[in-house]
Design an enzyme around this catalytic site. Sequence first.
Site, PDB file in Angstrom:
ATOM      1  CB  THR A 159      -0.871  -0.074   1.264  1.00  0.00           C
ATOM      2  OG1 THR A 159      -1.645  -1.255   1.197  1.00  0.00           O
ATOM      3  CG2 THR A 159      -1.781   1.097   1.465  1.00  0.00           C
ATOM      4  CB  THR A 170      -3.697  -0.229  -1.021  1.00  0.00           C
ATOM      5  OG1 THR A 170      -2.946  -1.428  -1.194  1.00  0.00           O
ATOM      6  CG2 THR A 170      -5.143  -0.593  -0.728  1.00  0.00           C
ATOM      7  N   GLY A 218      -0.506  -3.783   5.321  1.00  0.00           N
ATOM      8  CA  GLY A 218      -1.556  -4.730   5.682  1.00  0.00           C
ATOM      9  C   GLY A 218      -1.972  -4.516   7.136  1.00  0.00           C
TER      10      GLY A 218
END
Length: 562
Positions: free
Chosen positions: A371, A389, A464
């Site tokens: 991302t 992302t 994440g």
Amino acid sequence: MIRRAVLASIAALAIASLTLEAGSAPQRARLGMVITQSDIASDIGFTVIQAGGNAIDAAVASAFALAVTHPTAGNVGGGGFIVYRPASGEPVSYDFRETAPTRSSPEMWLTNGKYDAEKHHNSHLAVGVPGTVAGLHLAWKEQGSKPWKDLVQPAIVLARDGFELSHGLARSLAGVLPQMKKYPASVAQFSKNGVPYEAGEIFKQPDLARTLQRIADQGPAGFYEGEVAAAIEKEMKANGGLITMADLKAYQAKKRGVVKGTYRGYDVIGMPPPSSGGMAVMQILNVLEGFDLKANGYGSAKNIHLAAEAMRRAFADRARYIADPDFEKDIPLAMLISKDYAEKQRKSINQDKASKSSTSTFEFTSESPETTHLSIVDAKRNAVSLTYTLEAGYGSKIVVPGAGFLLNNEMGDFNAAPGLTDERGLIGTTPNLARPGKRMLSSMSPTIISKDGQLFMVTGTPGGRTIINTVLTTILNVIDYGMNAQEAVDAGRMHHQWLPDRISVERFGFSADTLKMLRAMGHEVTEAGGQGAAQVIVFNQKDNMLEGGVDRRPPDGGAAGK
Ligand code: DON
């Protein structure tokens, strides 16, 4: 620097960049600052501020530039979130998370009743309806001051005329090439007929330049309607994907409020659902507020233990409650971020002994660490924290033929299937199951902190689920341990996400003795590589100075300012 020669055609860039200093001195700037994972994109954003643009203008320009220079995660085919704190007035957020296509269902990744992870994460069925173009446009329409076209233009030039490939990006493109082999348009876009580019070569993306031109000329209609939308639909139809032109036309970015809380006298704002980021960061801060972290000392086993216990609890709540609020009307957000709830959770923590995560109740989907985050402050001290992302690095790896951009694989952030449990602990809890038009659960945590009504800190990161804990760590490092922005970014990071039940720490981030003490408390401790790529700006009110911390874990990041 080399990149300056390549960018000479984009006026005024030569004076924008700040040079990364050795050691841990923060970057300093007074007029404004833009930090992204691509120094070229940072320069472009700051150029907008120099020309009198505001933080949202700069965010739009940098985000489009990142779609060209940082294709791992910068995007027009993905989605994300903006938390915006104007210098005066109410903070807001913009939600441009992808949505599930109309023909989606909770069972869409089952083949003959069996869950197919490849379908879920790595196929045309993994692609959500993109939100980025709509989201950037909505934020600009409400807050921007410069013409839209002018903000997209630098990205068009970069895509059309190309830019010199850094070692990092050349290596990354070569690395992903085998995964792109089944998609001819992707191979054509990111290699020379299947031969990897080398560092120093000029990398051009003419199809992407044309798509960006349509977006510049027509706004969102240039993406969600007409040729680009038709190209997406065609690619989907030919490969078992679900997104139609009607899905694209129906996509709506949303303006939302922010998650609000306090931490040791500072005001914290973050992203509400469908991201779990604001809730989880706030809940962990609330729990830790009751402990004297400063007295225990930075990097002490005691503080890592307390943080891990607070994280464990917040991640369990994340999995249990958080999803798209337009579908799940009963998310108890106020309770989850209340001081009373934190007090109860604190009481459940044994200060000397690890508790155990129970695997019997809930689980959540896995997210990959690709991302990208932008932190921006302008001359008036309006602040933007933007994380967006494609989900995995290069998303689905699918380039839309003729349109030159990558599609996300964000549908992988939905739970796999109803009631489904496997040895990895996947469970199909209802709130985050796929439904037509629904947004998938996220961990992205763009965050802004103020003190006594004045901007104090802008932070965010990719990574994440580790996003939540990396953002948290930057905040603790500044507020509790008194680090400057660069020190706060450089310092070692740790992560606990409830399940699997272990602390992961960055290799060389903490002493062997500390890890030994954590193990003696009952924690499983594993060592991992770099966690995230945080971009932090701290506003030093006394000196009217912006102090930036650039994450040096991944290559190519940079601050621009003056
Ligand atoms: O929305 C999420 O939480 C994930 N899809 C983000 C993925 C991510 O951070 C990848 N980053 N480095």
